[in-house]
Write an enzyme that holds these catalytic residues in place. Structure first.
Site, short mmCIF file in Angstrom:
data_model
loop_
_atom_site.label_atom_id
_atom_site.label_comp_id
_atom_site.label_asym_id
_atom_site.label_seq_id
_atom_site.Cartn_x
_atom_site.Cartn_y
_atom_site.Cartn_z
N ARG A 67 0.82 -1.22 0.00
CA ARG A 67 0.00 0.00 0.00
C ARG A 67 0.86 1.27 0.00
NH1 ARG A 67 -3.00 2.63 4.52
NH2 ARG A 67 -4.88 3.57 3.68
N HIS A 71 0.40 4.46 -2.44
CA HIS A 71 0.13 5.80 -1.92
C HIS A 71 1.27 6.78 -2.24
CE1 HIS A 71 -3.37 5.21 1.10
NE2 HIS A 71 -3.48 4.40 0.07
N ASN A 99 -3.56 8.58 4.82
CA ASN A 99 -2.39 7.99 5.50
C ASN A 99 -2.42 8.08 7.03
OD1 ASN A 99 -1.15 7.29 3.05
ND2 ASN A 99 -0.30 9.35 2.81
N HIS A 198 -6.40 -5.97 -2.59
CA HIS A 198 -7.22 -6.09 -1.38
C HIS A 198 -7.51 -7.56 -1.03
CE1 HIS A 198 -8.88 -1.69 -1.41
NE2 HIS A 198 -7.58 -1.78 -1.19
#
Length: 332
Positions: A67, A71, A99, A198
């Site tokens: 992740r 990001h 975040n 996911h």
């Protein structure tokens, strides 16, 4: 015809776990997998070793590291801007809504950087460490491998507003999410394949609570969520409190990288609104979800291909940026 389809799927399955190799040309040079072969031959081995230890200690870390790369790349490109702490004129992206209280794994990256600085000082960028750690995390959880194009350099700044605005949010509409992907040069295939990450990891109650109690602002739950699953979620995610309580994004194979996430979407058991809209708001994305749910051997190589594409978003190369000595701060 049936024999041909079987043969085709067999061939694709052979490809699924073979490392994929892509090179990307940019204005100021190339990213290519062999970038550190001479300057730091053990670089990839060191990253892999530290990541493996971290994931063995805590299985959830694999999803967290994957992740972070995502990001980072969606804000100013894949330049490790996310890793900078606030100091001087820099306001850290770690403070942004996507975040804050959520992004994690920074200590693992510190450990990798520290080991690399001992082995080959001032050579391997934090941006490349993020890209390698994401690949290694995927492989460690049973996902596909790929050759990571390398040669990124680190930014000397961060963008809090970029982090707040560019990263898709759990309650965004399908069109908003697709637009955010397209702005990064990614298409609907990349959106659906990358959402498949996911299959591992967790989400906090605060990220999907509205689906359980007030999806459209009318005090009603989200009817696109399987109601028995919703009732189960409500027992641990109340109307108020418990914001940080964690739930598996894929409760079928919680730490295994596979296509069960897509099967859950088809059963109306996607945890986040941003997951479920892949089947309820677009025929094209629904068709992709069905394809990946039916054939793990089609999902895995596409995920690898889309990860390489994402890792190529606006990297700093050549003389732009720097190689940070400490991933949390720019060189003095």
């Amino acid at each position: 015809m049936a024999q041909f389809v079987s043969f085709l799927l067999f061939v694709v399955s052979l490809i699924a776990f073979a490392p994929l190799c892509f090179s990307a040309k940019h204005n100021n040079g190339y990213l290519f997998p062999e970038f550190y072969d001479h300057s730091c031959p053990k670089a990839q081995q060191i990253v892999k070793s530290v990541v493996a230890k971290a994931v063995a200690k805590e299985a959830r870390m694999a999803a967290s590291l994957l992740r972070l790369h995502f990001h980072d790349c969606f804000v100013k490109g894949c330049d490790a801007s996310l890793l900078l702490d606030s100091s001087g004129s820099i306001i850290s992206e770690k403070r942004s809504n996507p975040n804050r209280n959520s992004a994690r794994g920074f200590e693992v990256l510190d450990d990798i950087k520290s080991a690399l600085e001992k082995e080959c000082p001032h050579t391997v960028s934090c941006a490349d460490i993020l890209a390698l750690a994401a690949r290694d995390s995927t492989v460690l959880t049973g996902g596909p491998s790929w050759e990571v194009p390398l040669g990124r350099r680190d930014s000397r700044g961060a963008s809090l507003s970029g982090s707040n605005n560019n990263i898709p949010a759990p309650n965004n509409t399908f069109q908003t999410i697709l637009t955010k992907f397209k702005l990064q040069g990614l298409d609907i295939v990349d959106l659906v394949a990358l959402s498949g990450s996911h299959t591992i990891g967790n989400s906090r109650c605060t990220s999907f609570r509205q689906r359980l109690y007030n999806q459209s602002g009318n005090g009603q739950p989200d009817l696109t969520l399987d109601q028995s699953y919703a009732a189960q979620l409500r027992t641990r995610c109340p109307r108020s409190g418990g914001d940080q309580t964690l739930f598996f994004l894929d409760f079928v194979s919680t730490t295994k990288f596979d296509n069960s996430y897509f099967k859950l979407l088809l059963a109306s058991k996607g945890l986040l609104n941003s997951d479920q809209v892949l089947v309820t708001k677009s025929k094209e994305s629904l068709d992709l979800v069905k394809k990946y749910a039916a054939h793990n051997e089609l999902f895995l190589p596409q995920f690898a291909k889309s990860m390489v594409k994402m890792g190529n978003i606006s990297p700093l190369t050549g003389s732009r940026g720097e190689i940070r000595k400490n991933c949390r701060k720019i060189n003095s």
